[in-house]
Design an enzyme around this catalytic site. Structure first.
Site, PDB file in Angstrom:
ATOM      1  N   THR A  30       4.008  23.106 -13.337  1.00 32.40           N
ATOM      2  CA  THR A  30       3.352  23.289 -12.032  1.00 32.40           C
ATOM      3  C   THR A  30       4.336  23.254 -10.869  1.00 32.40           C
ATOM      4  O   THR A  30       3.995  23.638  -9.753  1.00 32.40           O
ATOM      5  CB  THR A  30       2.288  22.197 -11.804  1.00 32.40           C
ATOM      6  OG1 THR A  30       2.918  20.909 -11.818  1.00 32.40           O
ATOM      7  CG2 THR A  30       1.215  22.257 -12.884  1.00 32.40           C
ATOM      8  N   CYS A  34       4.965  13.737  -9.098  1.00 31.31           N
ATOM      9  CA  CYS A  34       3.864  12.815  -8.815  1.00 31.31           C
ATOM     10  C   CYS A  34       4.336  11.381  -8.978  1.00 31.31           C
ATOM     11  O   CYS A  34       5.378  11.094  -9.552  1.00 31.31           O
ATOM     12  CB  CYS A  34       2.692  13.051  -9.775  1.00 31.31           C
ATOM     13  SG  CYS A  34       2.087  14.750  -9.849  1.00 31.31           S
ATOM     14  N   ARG A  63       8.095  20.071  -5.693  1.00 29.58           N
ATOM     15  CA  ARG A  63       7.468  19.681  -4.432  1.00 29.58           C
ATOM     16  C   ARG A  63       6.545  18.488  -4.663  1.00 29.58           C
ATOM     17  O   ARG A  63       6.077  18.245  -5.784  1.00 29.58           O
ATOM     18  CB  ARG A  63       6.666  20.843  -3.836  1.00 29.58           C
ATOM     19  CG  ARG A  63       5.463  21.267  -4.655  1.00 29.58           C
ATOM     20  CD  ARG A  63       4.581  22.231  -3.890  1.00 29.58           C
ATOM     21  NE  ARG A  63       3.444  22.690  -4.692  1.00 29.58           N
ATOM     22  CZ  ARG A  63       2.317  22.019  -4.851  1.00 29.58           C
ATOM     23  NH1 ARG A  63       2.176  20.832  -4.282  1.00 29.58           N
ATOM     24  NH2 ARG A  63       1.336  22.511  -5.578  1.00 29.58           N
ATOM     25  N   ASP A 461      15.059 -29.358   0.366  1.00 32.94           N
ATOM     26  CA  ASP A 461      14.005 -29.302   1.380  1.00 32.94           C
ATOM     27  C   ASP A 461      12.928 -30.349   1.069  1.00 32.94           C
ATOM     28  O   ASP A 461      12.416 -30.419  -0.063  1.00 32.94           O
ATOM     29  CB  ASP A 461      13.389 -27.899   1.396  1.00 32.94           C
ATOM     30  CG  ASP A 461      12.385 -27.712   2.507  1.00 32.94           C
ATOM     31  OD1 ASP A 461      12.784 -27.260   3.585  1.00 32.94           O
ATOM     32  OD2 ASP A 461      11.192 -28.015   2.285  1.00 32.94           O
TER      33      ASP A 461
END
Length: 502
Positions: A30, A34, A63, A461
């Site tokens: 295609t 993705c 793309r 601490d």
């Protein structure tokens, strides 16, 4: 994460959201790429390629998928974890260093040649620094197109492109659409109102314990700098090209962010810093799995999954907070910091009033002025040069601590101390410890919050030791250090949970 085909394909086949941002799926049949959780039909094995970055997929001629929006996925958690050159480079690219200083500036910041840096990034990311920055510019441009009514030329330069032609060509290549078509395709989405205002969603990997984040930030909020109200955290920002203000509201699957910027070129660094502040690129499943393996923490992890490590939008701000917070309570530190900021506001206010030929009270009473509480009333923390300009009377702390603050500020101004996201963490800690008044607690606190080190345990601490005692753990420094080896490499997250237990 190694790019093992079978492991990646299983993640795609199960649409596992945990791997979004770790890698990208290219579908050769295609021509798109993705995120692993894309809801589309799982492609056939022979049509799939996996890429370590969106830039690598774009370089292969693919793309971005319009359905799953891979450019809007959370960032890879490894860039917060890794302290090597590639990890540092990725943090700096996200902060927009390439857009501001080019690849030479990035290479100089990291201490490597451009050629060697390109080789390292290409080997691991499948793309060089320019291509990685280009992919980020495309994402920034898409956000501006879809959320503002700015003209395309304005968007091109705000996103970091050198020309409108470069902007058009890149967006056509990445999204297979002209910029104007992206704006049309946004459909009913309402453009943000107000100049310089952008509204967007910041994705994260679930779960996210939003209340823990907001609680932590609320108790440390400072007047006119930040605040938590009605489930939203707001704060002022100091950015490379100007100032800004952001409102961050945790929601299901994302954090809604509304940014108001004086210069839109600051969008990418503002987004990167907000993501770092809320630790949105973390992998909570991996963190919680390690901590829950300890029976002493298992119940707390089950009750509060997804507790994050609140980081910082400004390294110098965190340094000042850390020094002021030495050996005092959070409430006492907040009181001292408020006085410091009030002195800065008064001094700055008097300078502005003098320059404008008005009285200080007149300027104070103007809409949007100091203390107005109106739109734009939140501002970024004071900078290093501004702190150095404050009078002794404005500090409200012992002489030694005041001089420690000034020493840190001078080191930041002269460049001998760097607290930026891409700094070498070990080197920064060494330089901190070399400053008078900076001890192991302060240096490690800054390594955890300003530099983002995920594996820091503040065993000296008092609140950490109280939390350890409350959970039935050793509460002496040496014993707690030894016990905490089982929490590696997530001891910073264990520190947060021990604070909550206290």
């Amino acid at each position: 994460m190694e790019m093992d085909f079978e492991r990646c394909y299983r993640a795609v086949d199960s649409r596992d959201q945990r791997f979004d941002g770790w890698f990208y799926t290219g579908v050769t049949s295609t021509g798109i790429y993705c995120r692993p959780s894309c809801p589309a039909i799982t492609p056939k094995r022979q049509n799939v390629r996996f890429f370590p970055s969106a830039a690598a997929a774009q370089g292969a001629g693919l793309r971005a998928c319009r359905r799953c929006r891979p450019d809007a996925a959370p960032g890879s958690p490894q860039w917060d974890i890794r302290a090597d050159v590639v990890g540092r480079a990725m943090r700096l690219i996200a902060d927009g260093v390439v857009d501001r200083a080019g690849v030479p500036g990035l290479a100089s910041h990291l201490g490597y040649t451009e050629r060697h840096l390109h080789r390292m990034l290409s080997a691991e990311m499948g793309a060089g620094p320019l291509a990685l920055a280009r992919a980020q510019r495309a994402q920034t441009a898409r956000i501006l197109i879809e959320t503002t009514d700015l003209g395309m030329a304005e968007i091109a330069f705000a996103a970091g492109f050198g020309s409108v032609r470069q902007f058009n060509d890149t967006l056509r290549e990445v999204y297979a659409s002209a910029p104007s078509d992206l704006r049309t395709a946004r459909g009913r989405q309402q453009a943000a109102t107000g100049a310089g205002t952008i509204t967007l969603r910041l994705a994260y990997r679930p779960p996210l314990h939003a209340r823990a984040l907001l609680d932590f930030l609320a108790v440390r909020a400072l007047p006119a700098v930040d605040e938590v109200r009605d489930g939203t955290y707001r704060r002022g920002l100091r950015l490379p090209h100007g100032t800004g203000e952001v409102a961050l509201t945790p929601a299901d699957g994302h954090v809604a962010a509304t940014l108001r910027l004086t210069d839109l070129r600051d969008l990418a660094p503002a987004v990167a810093r907000c993501r770092r502040l809320l630790d949105l690129d973390a992998d909570p499943a991996a963190i919680d799995a390690t901590l829950a393996a300890d029976p002493a923490l298992a119940r707390a992890v089950a009750a509060e999954p997804g507790v994050r490590l609140p980081r910082a939008v400004d390294g110098f701000e965190m340094a000042v907070r850390a020094v002021v917070g030495q050996q005092v309570s959070v409430r006492a530190a907040k009181k001292t910091l408020t006085r410091l900021l009030s002195t800065h506001s008064r001094v700055d206010h008097e300078v502005i009033a003098t320059d404008n030929g008005v009285s200080g009270q007149q300027l104070h009473d103007q809409p949007g002025g100091v203390g107005s509480g109106g739109v734009g009333s939140l501002r970024g923390f004071l900078g290093a040069e501004e702190l150095l300009g404050l009078p002794d009377s404005g500090f409200g702390m012992p002489l030694a601590r005041r001089e420690t603050l000034r020493g840190v500020a001078r080191a930041v101004v002269d460049g001998s101390l760097d607290l930026a996201p891409g700094v070498d963490r070990e080197e920064a800690v060494r330089r901190l410890l070399a400053l008078p008044g900076i001890g192991p607690w302060t240096a490690n606190y800054l390594a955890m919050r300003a530099l983002g080190d995920p594996d820091i345990l503040l065993s000296t601490d008092l609140a950490v030791r109280r939390g350890a005692a409350a959970l039935g753990l050793p509460d002496t420094r040496k014993a707690l250090d030894g016990y905490a080896e089982r929490w590696r490499p997530w001891r910073s997250y264990a520190t947060i949970r021990l604070w909550r237990a206290a």
